[in-house]
Design an enzyme around this catalytic site. Structure first.
Site, short mmCIF file in Angstrom:
data_model
loop_
_atom_site.label_atom_id
_atom_site.label_comp_id
_atom_site.label_asym_id
_atom_site.label_seq_id
_atom_site.Cartn_x
_atom_site.Cartn_y
_atom_site.Cartn_z
N HIS A 189 -4.62 -14.79 -13.60
CA HIS A 189 -5.63 -15.71 -13.08
C HIS A 189 -5.41 -17.13 -13.61
CE1 HIS A 189 -7.76 -12.74 -10.94
NE2 HIS A 189 -8.28 -12.12 -11.96
N ARG A 330 -7.22 -13.05 10.42
CA ARG A 330 -6.72 -11.70 10.13
C ARG A 330 -7.91 -10.82 9.77
NH1 ARG A 330 -2.94 -11.00 5.01
NH2 ARG A 330 -4.95 -11.24 3.96
N GLU A 428 4.58 -6.31 9.32
CA GLU A 428 4.70 -6.25 7.86
C GLU A 428 5.43 -5.00 7.40
OE1 GLU A 428 0.78 -7.97 6.00
OE2 GLU A 428 0.27 -6.59 7.61
N ASN A 451 5.87 -11.07 2.94
CA ASN A 451 5.62 -10.53 1.60
C ASN A 451 5.64 -9.00 1.62
OD1 ASN A 451 5.24 -13.20 1.03
ND2 ASN A 451 3.04 -13.07 0.71
N ASP A 452 4.81 -8.42 2.49
CA ASP A 452 4.79 -6.95 2.59
C ASP A 452 6.05 -6.42 3.25
OD1 ASP A 452 2.50 -6.19 1.26
OD2 ASP A 452 1.20 -6.45 2.99
N CYS A 499 4.18 -15.95 8.52
CA CYS A 499 3.08 -16.45 7.69
C CYS A 499 3.20 -16.02 6.24
CB CYS A 499 1.72 -15.99 8.25
SG CYS A 499 1.48 -14.22 8.20
#
Length: 539
Positions: A189, A330, A428, A451-452, A499
């Site tokens: 974080h 999304r 994805e 990413n996925d 994206c």
């Protein structure tokens, strides 16, 4: 001059005096107590007080960091309010007859050890959050409410063994030039907050208390720290900073220009946003639209599912601000590492492969219908499209389209206005890419989530730092799947955008243009660099 090497988290150059944050030293001793009820009440009051402090801190974080980053404090509240954790502390007070400070510390150690034993990098990083908030409870019990950040009076380079998220949020941003820590992770974080603060940040440095008060130069691009730099190093970095500022001014000059290559190819350059606070920056960047609105922030906002009206108002506000530019929403991609307590989902050994994305939405049909009703209602106020995550089959797409028809019939019966909502899916998974010709026949557009797609194709968990070296987002297999998807969609007259993080990789921009990718959707800070690259491309 001394030079140290760390791991860069966020780029940029800073110079100034170092302020070393001494490590918190809590002297926690075990004290036998006689009045269990009074000690339990003392613990309960400390929990109430920390919740009040977190609420105040949330407002500060909301203003300075945006809603998605402020959610860190909601995680802290969930830890404090967790029934199992609180009962563990109270049972120690009751059964062992020990003081609350010792009970909190002991229960925290047990919980963190359990997380660490699972060998999961994400949970390992979260132990820092647990220790941070439990430490704050102990401070309240000890009557210590001050923070290390309170002593910063002038702009400094913040250096510490570890900075907790709550400390980072409490800092006066105008007084922090850069952050350097020994502990931490690129997904922690505090690292995320440093990126939001737009300041150089480096982790993995063997920091020293003796640095306090010394002059330093921080290179967030390379991860280097120069303590007491010599004149030549200062001169070189003055030039480097001047070049960086010049480039930034050049990017601004491209703001009003269209995203068209020298060869006349148009690339839609859109923004990814994670909450409503990101919209103004997207408008300011002159993005062609919102290519990815992550709707999860609405589900993480409170202790229950967001209502139809809450979602409608949020989507409507984005549509109005974007002034008829396309906004692609999304649907809820909850699950995996994002699990609100109210959803009552069991922990999974491999959450990335589990109960998430469209699987969750189709299984909890009422949740999906509520979200779609809100999206359709908001479409009466702007150009709104919708896309669905983690698709693997035609059956899923057909089920989604059927539900859409039901929603439109319901809204018409309720006499609620709505516009045309284009339907898209996210590519994805390797399965979706391989059958993209079949899927594209049923929808209006495709959006590739790299990413996925990368982690599923390469069998690499992107949350696991131990195998980070195997996460190769421009692996030939990934590029082949992207090319295959683009060619399949174009044969059917459908457009394709990217994206994921790969969309912002300037070394691949020309490759994507050559493939025929129709749009790139990235975080707002990357838009200016991409726009310049596209405009100067010879393709």
């Amino acid at each position: 001059m001394e030079v140290f090497q760390g791991i860069p988290v966020f780029g940029g150059i800073a110079e100034g005096e170092i302020f070393f944050f001494p490590k918190d030293k809590r002297n926690i001793v075990c004290v036998r107590i006689s009045n269990v009820e009074k000690e339990t009440e003392r613990y309960e009051k400390a929990c109430e007080q920390i919740i009040e402090q977190l609420d105040v801190l949330y407002e500060k974080a909301l203003t300075e960091f945006g809603e998605s980053r402020a959610k860190i404090l909601d995680i802290y509240k969930l830890i404090v309010q967790d029934r199992e954790y609180r009962e563990s502390v109270k049972s120690l007070i009751r059964d062992k007859r020990v003081n609350a400070e010792y009970a909190v510390n002991y229960a925290t150690d047990e919980l963190c050890e359990r997380f660490l034993s699972l060998g999961d990098e994400y949970l390992r990083v979260r132990t820092s959050d647990i220790r941070d908030i439990s430490g704050k409870i102990i401070d309240i019990l000890n009557g210590d409410t001050g923070t290390r950040a309170d002593s910063i009076k002038e702009p400094v380079i913040a250096v510490a063994d570890e900075l907790t998220p709550s400390e980072t949020i409490k800092m006066d941003k105008s007084k922090i030039l850069a952050i350097v820590t020994k502990q931490g992770s690129t997904i922690s974080h505090t690292s995320i907050l440093a990126k939001t603060m737009n300041i150089p940040a480096i982790i993995g440095v063997t920091v020293k208390k003796g640095w306090n008060g010394r002059f330093a130069i921080i290179d967030g691009y390379t991860g280097q720290i120069f303590i007491d730099p010599d004149e030549e190093t200062r001169r070189l970095y003055n030039e480097k900073r001047s070049r960086a500022e010049s480039i930034k001014r050049q990017y601004s000059a491209f703001k009003s220009r269209q995203d068209i290559t020298k060869g006349g190819r148009r690339v839609l350059l859109c923004a990814n946003i994670s909450d409503l606070s990101d919209v103004d920056a997207a408008v300011e960047s002159n993005a062609a639209g919102i290519g990815l609105l992550r709707s999860e922030f609405l589900y993480l906002k409170s202790g229950n599912y967001p209502t139809e009206d809450e979602q409608f108002e949020a989507y409507k506000s984005v549509a109005l601000k974007m002034n008829n530019k396309e906004v692609v929403i999304r649907t809820c991609d909850m699950g995996g590492d994002k699990i609100p307590q109210y959803m009552h989902m069991p922990r999974e050994s491999n959450p990335a492969m589990g109960y998430r994305g469209i699987r969750l939405s189709l299984d909890r049909k009422d949740m999906l219908i509520t979200q779609l009703r809100a999206i359709y209602r908001a479409s009466a106020y702007g150009n709104i499209s919708v896309m669905y995550p983690l698709i693997i089959s035609l059956d899923e797409v057909m089920s989604i389209l059927k539900i859409n028809e039901e929603v439109k019939e319901e809204l018409a019966a309720d006499k609620l206005p709505f516009g045309k909502v284009r339907q898209g899916i996210m590519i994805e998974t390797p399965a979706a890419a391989i059958i993209s010709d079949i899927l594209a026949e049923q929808v209006d557009f495709l959006s590739i989530g790299t990413n996925d797609l990368t982690q599923y194709t390469l069998a690499v968990d992107r949350q696991n730092a131990r195998i980070d070296k195997y996460y190769d987002s421009d692996h030939p297999a990934i590029l082949r799947l992207i090319r295959m998807t683009v060619e399949n969609a174009h044969r059917l007259g459908k457009k394709v955008s990217i994206c994921g993080e790969l969309a912002a990789d300037l070394s691949l921009t020309d490759t994507f243009i050559e493939m025929g990718v129709d749009g790139l959707s990235v975080s707002v800070p990357y838009i200016y660099k991409l726009r310049e690259h596209i405009i100067n491309s010879e393709l």
